[in-house]
Design an enzyme around this catalytic site. Structure first.
Site, PDB file in Angstrom:
ATOM      1  CE  LYS A 109      -4.433   0.258   0.407  1.00 19.08           C
ATOM      2  NZ  LYS A 109      -5.324  -0.064  -0.557  1.00 19.08           N
TER       3      LYS A 109
ATOM      4  N   GLY B 135     -18.412   5.998   1.785  1.00 22.12           N
ATOM      5  CA  GLY B 135     -17.311   6.886   0.827  1.00 22.12           C
ATOM      6  C   GLY B 135     -17.691   6.157  -0.475  1.00 22.12           C
TER       7      GLY B 135
HETATM    8  P1  NAD Z   1     -13.398   6.789   0.992  1.00 24.32           P
HETATM    9  O1  NAD Z   1     -12.566   7.832   1.558  1.00 24.32           O
HETATM   10  O2  NAD Z   1     -14.254   7.066  -0.168  1.00 24.32           O
HETATM   11  O3  NAD Z   1     -14.790   6.826   2.197  1.00 24.32           O
HETATM   12  C1  NAD Z   1     -14.253   6.456   3.428  1.00 24.32           C
HETATM   13  C2  NAD Z   1     -15.398   7.145   4.260  1.00 24.32           C
HETATM   14  O4  NAD Z   1     -15.718   6.650   5.579  1.00 24.32           O
HETATM   15  C3  NAD Z   1     -15.516   8.636   4.252  1.00 24.32           C
HETATM   16  O5  NAD Z   1     -16.826   8.964   3.846  1.00 24.32           O
HETATM   17  C4  NAD Z   1     -15.509   8.880   5.833  1.00 24.32           C
HETATM   18  O6  NAD Z   1     -16.245  10.147   6.011  1.00 24.32           O
HETATM   19  C5  NAD Z   1     -16.036   7.582   6.241  1.00 24.32           C
HETATM   20  N1  NAD Z   1     -15.552   7.504   7.739  1.00 24.32           N
HETATM   21  C6  NAD Z   1     -14.206   7.479   8.303  1.00 24.32           C
HETATM   22  N2  NAD Z   1     -14.223   6.983   9.473  1.00 24.32           N
HETATM   23  C7  NAD Z   1     -15.583   6.648   9.657  1.00 24.32           C
HETATM   24  C8  NAD Z   1     -16.148   6.144  10.888  1.00 24.32           C
HETATM   25  N3  NAD Z   1     -15.469   5.707  11.879  1.00 24.32           N
HETATM   26  N4  NAD Z   1     -17.591   6.065  11.037  1.00 24.32           N
HETATM   27  C9  NAD Z   1     -18.106   6.141   9.835  1.00 24.32           C
HETATM   28  N5  NAD Z   1     -17.741   6.617   8.642  1.00 24.32           N
HETATM   29  C10 NAD Z   1     -16.309   7.099   8.736  1.00 24.32           C
HETATM   30  O7  NAD Z   1     -13.044   5.470   0.865  1.00 24.32           O
HETATM   31  P2  NAD Z   1     -13.234   4.050   0.055  1.00 24.32           P
HETATM   32  O8  NAD Z   1     -12.587   4.059  -1.308  1.00 24.32           O
HETATM   33  O9  NAD Z   1     -14.580   4.117   0.022  1.00 24.32           O
HETATM   34  O10 NAD Z   1     -12.597   2.815   0.806  1.00 24.32           O
HETATM   35  C11 NAD Z   1     -13.383   2.637   2.095  1.00 24.32           C
HETATM   36  C12 NAD Z   1     -12.544   1.366   2.845  1.00 24.32           C
HETATM   37  O11 NAD Z   1     -12.562   0.297   1.810  1.00 24.32           O
HETATM   38  C13 NAD Z   1     -11.183   1.831   3.061  1.00 24.32           C
HETATM   39  O12 NAD Z   1     -10.821   0.995   4.287  1.00 24.32           O
HETATM   40  C14 NAD Z   1     -10.378   1.310   1.864  1.00 24.32           C
HETATM   41  O13 NAD Z   1      -9.220   0.897   2.125  1.00 24.32           O
HETATM   42  C15 NAD Z   1     -11.023   0.087   1.499  1.00 24.32           C
HETATM   43  N6  NAD Z   1     -10.790  -0.593   0.265  1.00 24.32           N
HETATM   44  C16 NAD Z   1     -11.284   0.353  -0.877  1.00 24.32           C
HETATM   45  C17 NAD Z   1     -11.002  -0.020  -2.010  1.00 24.32           C
HETATM   46  C18 NAD Z   1     -11.655   0.754  -3.364  1.00 24.32           C
HETATM   47  O14 NAD Z   1     -11.602   0.239  -4.134  1.00 24.32           O
HETATM   48  N7  NAD Z   1     -11.764   2.024  -2.972  1.00 24.32           N
HETATM   49  C19 NAD Z   1     -10.625  -1.307  -2.432  1.00 24.32           C
HETATM   50  C20 NAD Z   1     -10.270  -2.253  -1.320  1.00 24.32           C
HETATM   51  C21 NAD Z   1     -10.277  -1.749  -0.032  1.00 24.32           C
END
Ligand code: NAD
Length: 271
Positions: free
Chosen positions: A7, A105
């Site tokens: 990462k 998100g």
């Molecule tokens: P993002 O930044 O778009 O969304 C994360 C959201 O979580 C934000 O809206 C934030 O306000 C909210 N948030 C943060 N802490 C919080 C809490 N304690 N309670 C409630 N809401 C909270 O990120 P994303 O791309 O949607 O990724 C979300 C998760 O999935 C991350 O852990 C990321 O590593 C994982 N992930 C994402 C992808 C991808 O394709 N984007 C792939 C694999 C894993």
């Protein structure tokens, strides 16, 4: 995927993102001599990847090819949730299944829409993204705070925000029957996997259930991008998650340990 795992993390204020920052990041990725591909994740967009590409070709999830991986991560996570429901209820039908989703998100919002369409009984928490929350409430979801969500009586808790939310404090509070969400590193440490097991809570290992995005972006690195083929592989997350939960039910081993062994065997056997 014929890939290891790593990462890239930029320690900075996301509101101050700029071209120079991602160009510097691109130089850093380039310095790894082709051993690392980067793509979008938390707080990054296809625009940021475009800036990164000024300095390196080691970028996947490009706007012009496979694009933002999040919708594919959401599809795979939805399939993993169906697999967890099948383990709990004998059917993958999500109608009326009580699901608590943390984080609206890129991935969480897409996933929430799929859960509503499948008629799940959905409760959501978010730290920001009021616009997405209002959209969810209009579609029939309910809202809780994070703290309330951990303690809510749920079939499935779906952490889709940041890591380490399952820890010594939250696990004893949980009243769900399974955890299946997209967030990376949901467990604070390996001991938390044992704690979940002792509490009789199934856990869909994060790097299996959230693999949809990397399956999508990874295709870009190795073959000609083919969306149909990607979707076929992403939907297979249903079987992979189900098999791991089933093995854990039989052997009593934490799901994370089984998933790790599964990955190591695939690497040993040349994938
Ligand atoms: P993002 O930044 O778009 O969304 C994360 C959201 O979580 C934000 O809206 C934030 O306000 C909210 N948030 C943060 N802490 C919080 C809490 N304690 N309670 C409630 N809401 C909270 O990120 P994303 O791309 O949607 O990724 C979300 C998760 O999935 C991350 O852990 C990321 O590593 C994982 N992930 C994402 C992808 C991808 O394709 N984007 C792939 C694999 C894993």
């Amino acid at each position: 995927m014929p890939l290891g795992g790593a990462k890239g993390v930029i320690i900075a204020d996301p509101s101050q993102k700029c071209e120079a920052l991602f160009e510097a990041y691109g130089e850093c990725v380039e310095s790894l001599g082709g051993r690392y591909f980067t793509a979008e994740d938390v707080n990054t967009t296809t625009q940021d990847m475009d800036w990164t590409m000024h300095k390196t070709k080691q970028v996947v999830g490009k706007a012009t090819v496979s694009g933002d991986p999040s919708p594919f991560t959401a599809i795979g996570t939805f399939d993993g949730i169906r697999a967890a429901a099948k383990m709990l209820n004998g059917t993958d039908d999500l109608h009326g299944v009580k699901i608590g989703l943390q984080g609206l998100g890129h991935v969480g919002f897409d996933l929430a829409k799929q859960l509503i369409a499948a008629d799940a009984d959905l409760t959501v928490s978010t730290h920001s993204n009021r616009k997405n929350m209002e959209a969810m409430l209009a579609l029939g979801a309910k809202e809780l705070t994070d703290e309330q969500l951990y303690k809510a009586e749920l079939d499935i808790l779906s952490p889709c925000a940041l890591g380490a939310t399952l820890n010594e404090k939250t696990i004893p509070e949980l009243r769900c029957r399974a955890v299946a969400g997209a967030a990376n590193n949901q467990l604070l440490n390996d001991e938390c996997g044992v704690m979940l097991k002792k509490r009789g809570i199934f856990y869909a290992p994060d790097f299996i259930i959230n693999g949809g995005g990397v399956i999508n972006a990874g295709q870009e690195a190795f073959t000609v991008y083919d969306k149909e083929n990607v979707l076929k592989q992403v939907h297979n997350i249903f079987n992979t998650v189900y098999n791991i939960l089933d093995e854990s039910k039989t052997t009593g081993e934490p799901e994370g340990v089984i998933a790790q062994r599964f990955a190591e065997n695939r690497i040993k056997n040349g994938l």
